[in-house]
Design a protein around this motif. Structure first.
Motif, PDB file in Angstrom:
ATOM      1  N   TYR A   1      36.084  60.579  53.214  1.00 16.01           N
ATOM      2  CA  TYR A   1      37.217  60.987  52.726  1.00 16.01           C
ATOM      3  C   TYR A   1      37.301  61.928  51.363  1.00 16.01           C
ATOM      4  CZ  TYR A   1      38.822  57.618  56.347  1.00 16.01           C
ATOM      5  OH  TYR A   1      39.098  57.011  57.262  1.00 16.01           O
ATOM      6  N   VAL A   2      37.764  63.174  51.274  1.00 15.64           N
ATOM      7  CA  VAL A   2      37.774  63.982  50.183  1.00 15.64           C
ATOM      8  C   VAL A   2      38.935  64.441  50.030  1.00 15.64           C
ATOM      9  CG1 VAL A   2      36.500  65.848  49.242  1.00 15.64           C
ATOM     10  CG2 VAL A   2      35.373  64.622  50.848  1.00 15.64           C
ATOM     11  N   PHE A   3      39.455  64.569  48.711  1.00 15.98           N
ATOM     12  CA  PHE A   3      40.841  65.072  48.305  1.00 15.98           C
ATOM     13  C   PHE A   3      40.385  66.436  47.479  1.00 15.98           C
ATOM     14  CE2 PHE A   3      41.745  60.644  48.855  1.00 15.98           C
ATOM     15  CZ  PHE A   3      43.023  60.728  49.574  1.00 15.98           C
ATOM     16  N   SER A   4      41.152  67.253  47.746  1.00 12.86           N
ATOM     17  CA  SER A   4      40.935  68.482  46.873  1.00 12.86           C
ATOM     18  C   SER A   4      42.103  69.624  46.749  1.00 12.86           C
ATOM     19  CB  SER A   4      39.758  69.394  47.573  1.00 12.86           C
ATOM     20  OG  SER A   4      39.135  70.307  46.557  1.00 12.86           O
TER      21      SER A   4
ATOM     22  N   LEU B   1      47.485  71.097  47.897  1.00 12.75           N
ATOM     23  CA  LEU B   1      46.705  69.764  47.855  1.00 12.75           C
ATOM     24  C   LEU B   1      46.476  69.121  49.202  1.00 12.75           C
ATOM     25  CD1 LEU B   1      48.966  68.193  45.101  1.00 12.75           C
ATOM     26  CD2 LEU B   1      46.845  69.759  44.802  1.00 12.75           C
ATOM     27  N   PHE B   2      45.052  68.686  49.549  1.00  9.48           N
ATOM     28  CA  PHE B   2      45.059  68.045  50.726  1.00  9.48           C
ATOM     29  C   PHE B   2      44.103  67.088  50.674  1.00  9.48           C
ATOM     30  CE2 PHE B   2      42.666  72.084  49.881  1.00  9.48           C
ATOM     31  CZ  PHE B   2      41.278  71.575  50.277  1.00  9.48           C
ATOM     32  N   GLY B   3      43.825  66.214  51.936  1.00  8.58           N
ATOM     33  CA  GLY B   3      43.058  65.485  51.949  1.00  8.58           C
ATOM     34  C   GLY B   3      42.491  65.421  53.171  1.00  8.58           C
ATOM     35  N   LEU B   4      41.022  65.195  53.369  1.00 10.28           N
ATOM     36  CA  LEU B   4      40.067  65.622  54.547  1.00 10.28           C
ATOM     37  C   LEU B   4      39.318  64.491  54.843  1.00 10.28           C
ATOM     38  CD1 LEU B   4      38.533  69.150  53.490  1.00 10.28           C
ATOM     39  CD2 LEU B   4      40.793  68.634  54.898  1.00 10.28           C
ATOM     40  N   LEU B   5      38.992  64.286  56.293  1.00  4.13           N
ATOM     41  CA  LEU B   5      38.171  63.241  56.779  1.00  4.13           C
ATOM     42  C   LEU B   5      37.050  63.919  57.160  1.00  4.13           C
ATOM     43  CD1 LEU B   5      36.869  60.529  57.481  1.00  4.13           C
ATOM     44  CD2 LEU B   5      38.232  60.899  59.719  1.00  4.13           C
ATOM     45  N   ARG B   6      35.764  64.080  56.692  1.00  5.60           N
ATOM     46  CA  ARG B   6      34.807  64.907  56.997  1.00  5.60           C
ATOM     47  C   ARG B   6      33.680  63.933  57.435  1.00  5.60           C
ATOM     48  NH1 ARG B   6      32.415  68.989  53.322  1.00  5.60           N
ATOM     49  NH2 ARG B   6      32.773  70.056  55.046  1.00  5.60           N
ATOM     50  N   GLU B   7      33.095  64.207  58.841  1.00  8.43           N
ATOM     51  CA  GLU B   7      32.158  63.354  59.527  1.00  8.43           C
ATOM     52  C   GLU B   7      31.009  64.195  59.935  1.00  8.43           C
ATOM     53  OE1 GLU B   7      33.921  59.693  61.551  1.00  8.43           O
ATOM     54  OE2 GLU B   7      35.011  61.595  62.220  1.00  8.43           O
ATOM     55  N   GLU B   8      29.833  63.636  59.959  1.00  9.33           N
ATOM     56  CA  GLU B   8      28.446  64.612  60.411  1.00  9.33           C
ATOM     57  C   GLU B   8      28.561  64.284  61.753  1.00  9.33           C
ATOM     58  OE1 GLU B   8      23.956  65.621  59.181  1.00  9.33           O
ATOM     59  OE2 GLU B   8      25.170  64.283  57.855  1.00  9.33           O
TER      60      GLU B   8
ATOM     61  N   VAL C   1      44.793  52.000  61.412  1.00  8.37           N
ATOM     62  CA  VAL C   1      45.360  52.798  60.306  1.00  8.37           C
ATOM     63  C   VAL C   1      44.367  52.211  59.038  1.00  8.37           C
ATOM     64  CG1 VAL C   1      47.012  53.581  58.710  1.00  8.37           C
ATOM     65  CG2 VAL C   1      47.560  52.962  60.760  1.00  8.37           C
ATOM     66  N   PRO C   2      43.357  53.123  58.660  1.00 10.30           N
ATOM     67  CA  PRO C   2      42.443  52.839  57.844  1.00 10.30           C
ATOM     68  C   PRO C   2      42.977  52.691  56.290  1.00 10.30           C
ATOM     69  CG  PRO C   2      42.210  55.123  58.192  1.00 10.30           C
ATOM     70  CD  PRO C   2      43.187  54.661  59.257  1.00 10.30           C
ATOM     71  N   VAL C   3      42.044  51.866  55.494  1.00  9.79           N
ATOM     72  CA  VAL C   3      42.423  52.166  53.876  1.00  9.79           C
ATOM     73  C   VAL C   3      41.522  53.161  53.317  1.00  9.79           C
ATOM     74  CG1 VAL C   3      41.779  51.058  51.660  1.00  9.79           C
ATOM     75  CG2 VAL C   3      42.930  49.740  53.621  1.00  9.79           C
ATOM     76  N   VAL C   4      41.902  54.290  52.939  1.00  8.22           N
ATOM     77  CA  VAL C   4      41.212  55.545  52.728  1.00  8.22           C
ATOM     78  C   VAL C   4      40.496  55.371  51.334  1.00  8.22           C
ATOM     79  CG1 VAL C   4      41.079  57.929  52.255  1.00  8.22           C
ATOM     80  CG2 VAL C   4      42.461  56.897  54.171  1.00  8.22           C
ATOM     81  N   ASN C   5      39.171  55.149  51.019  1.00  5.77           N
ATOM     82  CA  ASN C   5      38.549  55.213  49.637  1.00  5.77           C
ATOM     83  C   ASN C   5      37.918  56.569  49.455  1.00  5.77           C
ATOM     84  OD1 ASN C   5      39.194  52.655  48.768  1.00  5.77           O
ATOM     85  ND2 ASN C   5      37.911  51.903  50.306  1.00  5.77           N
TER      86      ASN C   5
END
Length: 431
Positions: free
Chosen positions: A124-127, A161-168, A78-82
């Motif tokens: 990690y992106v919040f928007s 409101l949401f939080g996303l994990l975006r990976e290439e 369970v990561p620490v999200v920055n």
């Protein structure tokens, strides 16, 4: 075991520049803020101001770094999200009014929306993706040395409101939503003020305000729209696969929060001359009382290869706070008012606060509502799915845990006292 902390260790600075140009029947204004935010306004009026109207358009880009989302489970996967918050804001405003006798009446309508501003961001992106509109009306009256004002505003907003994990991955962006919170917000604001000129260069004011805020967190039953889904925040492919087997747990929050705030304030301002310069100091004090009723549910969902377990906890609280805000400002103007500078300071001082958990004798109703939405306020219903009967868990806390909670609340209040300080400054030039 299943709690998370969202904190903000970043900082933001705000400033603005305004440019105004006046013509015989027209006025144009451009405001530039450091967010950045750009606002373009125009105003039309008759020479006697018997009728006037205006329009504004604004667009801004919001970005804030420093958000941290941390789990207390102590498990390595369970990561620490920055993360960083990014958003794009657009709004439009129309208003019209009339000045007659000693009065001035104006009403206006504002509509706006926000959109995610992701570009090619990874990590990690919040928007948020939201819609809001507001209606306001005011009336000003001046009789001799006395002035009166009445104002009413209403705001309705659908927030997502949401939080996303975006990976290439191979040149393409793979996106996972690990946090999602829809909110329906209704705000009503009533404001009244009275002012009286004292002498030739002083003004005494009284004001009162009352505001209600209703927040609805609707039930969202769709998959991938859980309030929190920690397994989707795991970035490594191997751990993500493992998390779906070991940590397939999600959380859904829904309910209502109803609040109101009452305020009564007094201020005194004056103007004095320093040579050809003018100094305008002002002091003010406000007494306020705020109360909030919180009634929310937390549904915990755990699934494995051949089973699904669900349970729901009910949280019902009442919170209140009373205090004062003391402020002082000063404004210095050059001869002809070509140049001005201002500075202000304020301090929040809480007097009392309360925090109480409400225990109901009856068995709480924890089934999600039959009509739920994706943040459409109290009256929206975009989904009509009713989930199956749930297991209900009644939360029981000992006196020891209640005592610890109250100590935590006292710490928060004292923290607000130490840090409830604000300062503002500005300069301007007329040309």
């Amino acid at each position: 075991m299943h709690s998370w902390t969202l904190s903000d260790r970043g900082s933001s600075s705000f400033g603005d520049i305004s440019v105004v140009r006046e013509y015989r029947h027209l006025e144009f204004e451009v405001d530039v803020y450091s967010l950045p935010l750009f606002v373009f306004s125009s105003r039309w009026y008759t020479l006697d101001s018997l009728a006037y109207a205006g329009a504004s358009f604004g667009r801004g880009w919001l970005e804030h770094d420093g958000f941290t989302w941390e789990s207390s489970s102590g498990m390595d996967f369970v990561p620490v999200v920055n993360g960083v918050f990014t958003d794009q804001l657009t709004f439009r405003r129309l208003y019209a009014g009339s000045k007659f006798f000693n009065g001035d009446f104006r009403t206006g309508l504002t509509y706006g929306n926000t959109e995610p501003d992701m570009e090619n961001r990874t990590g990690y992106v919040f928007s948020d993706s939201s819609r809001f509109w507001a209606w306001d009306a005011r009336y000003l009256l001046k009789v001799g040395k006395n002035s009166f004002s009445l104002m009413y505003s209403y705001v309705n907003a659908d927030l997502h409101l949401f939080g996303l994990l975006r990976e290439e991955d191979d040149g393409e962006i793979d996106e996972k939503r690990f946090a999602y919170l829809p909110l329906g917000v209704d705000v009503n604001l009533f404001h009244a003020a009275y002012g009286r000129e004292v002498g030739k260069a002083s003004l005494f004011k009284l004001r009162a305000a009352y505001m209600t805020v209703d927040v609805n967190i609707p039930w969202e039953s769709r998959r991938f729209y859980e309030t929190l889904a920690p397994n989707r925040s795991v970035s490594d492919a191997t751990l993500r696969t493992l998390s779906f087997v070991v940590f397939q747990r999600s959380f859904r929050v829904y309910g209502d929060v109803d609040s109101y705030v009452a305020d009564f304030g007094v201020s005194f301002s004056s103007t004095c001359s320093i040579g050809r310069w003018r100094l305008s100091p002002e002091v003010s004090a406000d007494l306020f009382y705020a109360e909030s009723d919180i009634h929310v549910y937390l549904r915990k969902e755990k699934s494995g290869l051949f089973y699904v377990n669900q349970s729901t906890d009910e949280f019902k609280y009442e919170a209140s706070v009373a205090g004062t805000v003391i402020a002082a400002t000063g404004r210095l103007e050059s001869p002809g008012n070509r140049f001005f500078a201002s500075v202000g300071v304020g301090q929040l001082i809480p007097f009392s606060y309360g925090y109480e958990k409400i225990e109901d004798d009856a068995e709480p109703e924890t089934k999600p509502p039959k009509k739920g939405g994706g943040g459409g306020g109290k009256h929206s219903s975009s989904h009509k799915e009713t989930p199956e009967t749930e297991k209900t868990e009644k939360m029981e806390k000992s006196e020891k845990s209640d005592s610890a909670l109250m100590k935590k609340m006292r710490f928060v209040a004292s923290h607000a006292f130490r840090n409830g300080f604000a300062v503002s400054a500005g300069v301007g030039v007329k040309f």
